[in-house]
Enzyme design. Structure first.
Site, PDB file in Angstrom:
ATOM      1  N   GLN A 100       0.848  -2.721   0.217  1.00 57.64           N
ATOM      2  CA  GLN A 100       0.092  -2.435  -1.008  1.00 57.64           C
ATOM      3  C   GLN A 100       0.810  -1.317  -1.771  1.00 57.64           C
ATOM      4  O   GLN A 100       0.428  -0.982  -2.888  1.00 57.64           O
ATOM      5  CB  GLN A 100      -1.330  -1.986  -0.679  1.00 57.64           C
ATOM      6  CG  GLN A 100      -2.126  -2.992   0.125  1.00 57.64           C
ATOM      7  CD  GLN A 100      -3.395  -2.367   0.662  1.00 57.64           C
ATOM      8  OE1 GLN A 100      -4.428  -2.381  -0.018  1.00 57.64           O
ATOM      9  NE2 GLN A 100      -3.320  -1.809   1.851  1.00 57.64           N
ATOM     10  N   ASN A 101       1.809  -0.722  -1.143  1.00 56.86           N
ATOM     11  CA  ASN A 101       2.476   0.443  -1.724  1.00 56.86           C
ATOM     12  C   ASN A 101       3.452   0.025  -2.811  1.00 56.86           C
ATOM     13  O   ASN A 101       3.998  -1.079  -2.802  1.00 56.86           O
ATOM     14  CB  ASN A 101       3.222   1.231  -0.635  1.00 56.86           C
ATOM     15  CG  ASN A 101       2.272   1.765   0.420  1.00 56.86           C
ATOM     16  OD1 ASN A 101       1.073   1.886   0.162  1.00 56.86           O
ATOM     17  ND2 ASN A 101       2.789   2.040   1.600  1.00 56.86           N
ATOM     18  N   HIS A 118       1.117  -5.188  -4.833  1.00 57.38           N
ATOM     19  CA  HIS A 118       0.727  -4.422  -6.028  1.00 57.38           C
ATOM     20  C   HIS A 118       1.921  -3.937  -6.832  1.00 57.38           C
ATOM     21  O   HIS A 118       1.823  -2.937  -7.548  1.00 57.38           O
ATOM     22  CB  HIS A 118      -0.168  -3.239  -5.611  1.00 57.38           C
ATOM     23  CG  HIS A 118      -1.494  -3.691  -5.081  1.00 57.38           C
ATOM     24  ND1 HIS A 118      -2.272  -2.930  -4.239  1.00 57.38           N
ATOM     25  CD2 HIS A 118      -2.157  -4.847  -5.257  1.00 57.38           C
ATOM     26  CE1 HIS A 118      -3.373  -3.602  -3.943  1.00 57.38           C
ATOM     27  NE2 HIS A 118      -3.323  -4.774  -4.535  1.00 57.38           N
ATOM     28  N   THR A 195      -4.277   2.292   5.644  1.00 54.55           N
ATOM     29  CA  THR A 195      -4.951   1.811   4.447  1.00 54.55           C
ATOM     30  C   THR A 195      -6.455   1.966   4.608  1.00 54.55           C
ATOM     31  O   THR A 195      -7.004   1.792   5.685  1.00 54.55           O
ATOM     32  CB  THR A 195      -4.599   0.349   4.119  1.00 54.55           C
ATOM     33  OG1 THR A 195      -5.269  -0.036   2.906  1.00 54.55           O
ATOM     34  CG2 THR A 195      -4.987  -0.595   5.242  1.00 54.55           C
TER      35      THR A 195
HETATM   36  C1  BV8 Z   1      -8.364  -8.029  -9.449  1.00 54.95           C
HETATM   37  C2  BV8 Z   1      -1.104  -0.249  -7.526  1.00 54.95           C
HETATM   38  C3  BV8 Z   1      -9.366  -9.378 -11.053  1.00 54.95           C
HETATM   39  C4  BV8 Z   1      -1.245   0.737  -8.652  1.00 54.95           C
HETATM   40  C5  BV8 Z   1      -3.385  -0.572  -6.711  1.00 54.95           C
HETATM   41  C6  BV8 Z   1     -14.712  -4.009 -11.232  1.00 54.95           C
HETATM   42  C7  BV8 Z   1     -13.872  -4.282 -12.311  1.00 54.95           C
HETATM   43  C8  BV8 Z   1     -12.600  -4.847 -12.131  1.00 54.95           C
HETATM   44  C9  BV8 Z   1     -12.165  -5.137 -10.846  1.00 54.95           C
HETATM   45  C10 BV8 Z   1     -13.014  -4.857  -9.788  1.00 54.95           C
HETATM   46  C11 BV8 Z   1     -14.274  -4.311  -9.964  1.00 54.95           C
HETATM   47  N1  BV8 Z   1     -14.840  -4.144  -8.725  1.00 54.95           N
HETATM   48  C12 BV8 Z   1     -13.979  -4.571  -7.784  1.00 54.95           C
HETATM   49  C13 BV8 Z   1     -12.873  -5.018  -8.411  1.00 54.95           C
HETATM   50  C14 BV8 Z   1     -11.696  -5.565  -7.801  1.00 54.95           C
HETATM   51  C15 BV8 Z   1     -10.686  -4.416  -7.718  1.00 54.95           C
HETATM   52  C16 BV8 Z   1     -11.080  -3.562  -6.528  1.00 54.95           C
HETATM   53  O1  BV8 Z   1     -10.906  -3.992  -5.405  1.00 54.95           O
HETATM   54  N2  BV8 Z   1     -11.609  -2.358  -6.820  1.00 54.95           N
HETATM   55  C17 BV8 Z   1     -12.001  -1.461  -5.743  1.00 54.95           C
HETATM   56  C18 BV8 Z   1     -11.852  -0.007  -6.224  1.00 54.95           C
HETATM   57  C19 BV8 Z   1     -13.438  -1.785  -5.325  1.00 54.95           C
HETATM   58  N3  BV8 Z   1      -9.422  -5.068  -7.528  1.00 54.95           N
HETATM   59  C20 BV8 Z   1      -8.653  -5.325  -8.590  1.00 54.95           C
HETATM   60  O2  BV8 Z   1      -8.896  -4.973  -9.731  1.00 54.95           O
HETATM   61  C21 BV8 Z   1      -7.420  -6.155  -8.294  1.00 54.95           C
HETATM   62  N4  BV8 Z   1      -7.342  -7.210  -9.260  1.00 54.95           N
HETATM   63  O3  BV8 Z   1      -9.345  -8.079  -8.757  1.00 54.95           O
HETATM   64  O4  BV8 Z   1      -8.181  -8.782 -10.556  1.00 54.95           O
HETATM   65  C22 BV8 Z   1      -8.911 -10.625 -11.644  1.00 54.95           C
HETATM   66  C23 BV8 Z   1      -9.236 -11.827 -11.010  1.00 54.95           C
HETATM   67  C24 BV8 Z   1      -8.830 -12.984 -11.604  1.00 54.95           C
HETATM   68  C25 BV8 Z   1      -8.077 -12.949 -12.791  1.00 54.95           C
HETATM   69  C26 BV8 Z   1      -7.749 -11.726 -13.386  1.00 54.95           C
HETATM   70  C27 BV8 Z   1      -8.139 -10.551 -12.794  1.00 54.95           C
HETATM   71  C28 BV8 Z   1      -6.150  -5.330  -8.442  1.00 54.95           C
HETATM   72  C29 BV8 Z   1      -6.194  -4.159  -7.490  1.00 54.95           C
HETATM   73  C30 BV8 Z   1      -4.835  -3.489  -7.458  1.00 54.95           C
HETATM   74  C31 BV8 Z   1      -4.941  -2.046  -7.933  1.00 54.95           C
HETATM   75  N5  BV8 Z   1      -3.646  -1.370  -7.732  1.00 54.95           N
HETATM   76  N6  BV8 Z   1      -2.170  -0.017  -6.535  1.00 54.95           N
HETATM   77  C32 BV8 Z   1      -0.898   2.135  -8.210  1.00 54.95           C
HETATM   78  O5  BV8 Z   1      -0.390   2.334  -7.084  1.00 54.95           O
HETATM   79  O6  BV8 Z   1      -1.126   3.049  -9.028  1.00 54.95           O
HETATM   80  S1  BV8 Z   1      -4.582  -0.273  -5.554  1.00 54.95           S
HETATM   81  C33 BV8 Z   1      -4.146   1.039  -4.546  1.00 54.95           C
HETATM   82  O7  BV8 Z   1      -5.314   1.505  -3.893  1.00 54.95           O
HETATM   83  C34 BV8 Z   1      -3.258   0.690  -3.377  1.00 54.95           C
HETATM   84  O8  BV8 Z   1      -2.258  -0.207  -3.735  1.00 54.95           O
HETATM   85  C35 BV8 Z   1      -4.173   0.144  -2.331  1.00 54.95           C
HETATM   86  O9  BV8 Z   1      -4.346  -1.250  -2.469  1.00 54.95           O
HETATM   87  C36 BV8 Z   1      -5.503   0.768  -2.694  1.00 54.95           C
HETATM   88  C37 BV8 Z   1      -6.010   1.683  -1.622  1.00 54.95           C
HETATM   89  O10 BV8 Z   1      -4.987   2.555  -1.331  1.00 54.95           O
HETATM   90  P1  BV8 Z   1      -4.481   2.726   0.211  1.00 54.95           P
HETATM   91  O11 BV8 Z   1      -3.097   2.226   0.286  1.00 54.95           O
HETATM   92  O12 BV8 Z   1      -5.458   2.160   1.174  1.00 54.95           O
HETATM   93  O13 BV8 Z   1      -4.461   4.280   0.275  1.00 54.95           O
HETATM   94  P2  BV8 Z   1      -5.722   5.236   0.300  1.00 54.95           P
HETATM   95  O14 BV8 Z   1      -5.268   6.534  -0.273  1.00 54.95           O
HETATM   96  O15 BV8 Z   1      -6.946   4.570  -0.247  1.00 54.95           O
HETATM   97  O16 BV8 Z   1      -5.965   5.400   1.855  1.00 54.95           O
HETATM   98  C38 BV8 Z   1      -4.934   5.924   2.656  1.00 54.95           C
HETATM   99  C39 BV8 Z   1      -5.339   5.581   4.079  1.00 54.95           C
HETATM  100  O17 BV8 Z   1      -4.320   6.046   4.945  1.00 54.95           O
HETATM  101  C40 BV8 Z   1      -6.619   6.273   4.494  1.00 54.95           C
HETATM  102  O18 BV8 Z   1      -7.389   5.369   5.277  1.00 54.95           O
HETATM  103  C41 BV8 Z   1      -6.124   7.458   5.341  1.00 54.95           C
HETATM  104  O19 BV8 Z   1      -7.035   7.760   6.385  1.00 54.95           O
HETATM  105  C42 BV8 Z   1      -4.866   6.900   5.934  1.00 54.95           C
HETATM  106  N7  BV8 Z   1      -3.830   7.886   6.210  1.00 54.95           N
HETATM  107  C43 BV8 Z   1      -3.492   8.977   5.464  1.00 54.95           C
HETATM  108  N8  BV8 Z   1      -2.434   9.597   6.042  1.00 54.95           N
HETATM  109  C44 BV8 Z   1      -2.106   8.874   7.153  1.00 54.95           C
HETATM  110  C45 BV8 Z   1      -2.990   7.790   7.270  1.00 54.95           C
HETATM  111  N9  BV8 Z   1      -2.930   6.896   8.265  1.00 54.95           N
HETATM  112  C46 BV8 Z   1      -1.966   7.077   9.198  1.00 54.95           C
HETATM  113  N10 BV8 Z   1      -1.065   8.089   9.163  1.00 54.95           N
HETATM  114  C47 BV8 Z   1      -1.113   9.001   8.163  1.00 54.95           C
HETATM  115  N11 BV8 Z   1      -0.230  10.019   8.137  1.00 54.95           N
END
Ligand code: BV8
Ligand code: ZN
Length: 252
Positions: A100-101, A118, A195
């Site tokens: 996802q990165n 992504h 993630t």
């Molecule tokens: C889609 C790229 C629709 C950009 C990213 C309302 C309106 C619109 C859409 C939605 C809505 N409600 C829900 C949605 C769907 C939406 C969604 O899921 N929203 C969420 C917030 C609920 N999804 C979308 O919009 C997707 N598109 O649905 O399109 C559509 C359908 C048909 C036709 C047209 C359109 C697109 C989503 C993509 C967004 N882009 N990234 C950028 O990077 O800036 S998302 C981004 O956040 C990441 O890529 C990843 O996917 C996501 C979460 O990030 P993580 O990688 O998990 O990182 P995070 O910081 O959250 O967590 C880190 C983890 O690591 C933690 O658990 C932590 O404990 C752990 N950690 C930390 N350090 C360590 C560790 N583990 C081990 N060792 C360590 N040292």
């Protein structure tokens, strides 16, 4: 202590799917997606900043945020978790890596055919005509975080360049998502690393693998997952937990 059934499953796996999020790059000094909004950015919500609307409203703010993140990546090195994933490819018959990165640390650690669900910080494209610039962008002008930066202009149509990432509300690249879902349906073990599993449809990948009968292991600082059968949590830092798991499974 790594559970023996997990070690056996990994040793016997014909196809392993590694699924990564921002936590795999954390020990390279890259802010995780949630942390990418600390400091100057903490007043923003990622779901608000990582959108086409935010870019339309304030292109310099959004481009500045991504250039700050791209600068972090240019200054970073792959960590032992990235290296262990690259090394894992030598131990299993088939390895699929889905991330996802938007950084290129998997590629710089030697992983090939990385599936980016992504997009990437390193493939900006024109917001108007979608063309990619001829040569890669150089170093960002202003490395400090929190700087507004006017995006460069497309040489073909004069439109603004945008980051080559998938924003909220945008569709994921179809080929990448299909490849990830195909691998989820077929893999024997899925290792989900760093993630929070909150963003869809990417977060469906581990769910589909588990439903298809794969063994699921999460590597995370936090307790994630459903503690179901065939599901394990190795709690701790990816740069420690993953090398330990691979050593337990493959050290002669
Ligand atoms: C889609 C790229 C629709 C950009 C990213 C309302 C309106 C619109 C859409 C939605 C809505 N409600 C829900 C949605 C769907 C939406 C969604 O899921 N929203 C969420 C917030 C609920 N999804 C979308 O919009 C997707 N598109 O649905 O399109 C559509 C359908 C048909 C036709 C047209 C359109 C697109 C989503 C993509 C967004 N882009 N990234 C950028 O990077 O800036 S998302 C981004 O956040 C990441 O890529 C990843 O996917 C996501 C979460 O990030 P993580 O990688 O998990 O990182 P995070 O910081 O959250 O967590 C880190 C983890 O690591 C933690 O658990 C932590 O404990 C752990 N950690 C930390 N350090 C360590 C560790 N583990 C081990 N060792 C360590 N040292
Ligand atoms: Zn253009």
């Amino acid at each position: 202590m790594i559970p023996a059934p997990l070690i056996t499953a990994l040793r016997e796996a014909r196809h392993v799917l590694v699924f990564t999020g921002a936590g795999v790059s954390a020990e390279s000094g890259i802010a995780t997606f949630r942390d990418a909004l600390t400091g100057l950015w903490e007043r923003f919500d990622p779901a608000a900043l990582a959108t086409a609307d935010a870019f339309r409203r304030d292109p310099a703010l959004v481009w500045g945020w991504y250039e700050w993140r791209r600068m972090q990546v240019l200054q970073a090195q792959p960590n032992p978790a990235h290296q262990a994933i690259a090394a894992l490819a030598q131990h299993v018959a088939k390895l699929t890596l889905v991330t996802q990165n938007v950084d290129d640390l998997h590629e710089r650690a030697g992983s090939r055919e990385v599936i980016h669900l992504h997009g990437s910080l390193h493939q900006p494209r024109c917001f108007a005509c979608a063309r990619t610039p001829g040569e890669p962008l150089g170093m960002p002008d202003e490395p400090e975080g929190g700087r507004r930066l006017e995006p460069p202009h497309c040489l073909h149509c004069g439109g603004k360049l945008r980051p080559g990432v998938v924003w909220f509300g945008e569709s994921l690249p179809t080929q990448a998502l299909n490849a990830a879902f195909d691998a989820a349906a077929e893999c024997d073990v899925l290792i989900s690393i760093g993630t929070s599993g909150v963003v869809y449809p990417a977060a469906e990948v581990p769910e589909r693998a588990w439903r298809a009968g794969a063994v699921l292991v999460h590597i995370n600082l936090q307790p994630v997952g459903n503690h179901a059968e065939r599901e394990y949590l190795l709690r701790g830092a990816a740069a420690e937990q993953l090398p330990a798991l691979l050593h337990a499974a493959f050290a002669d």
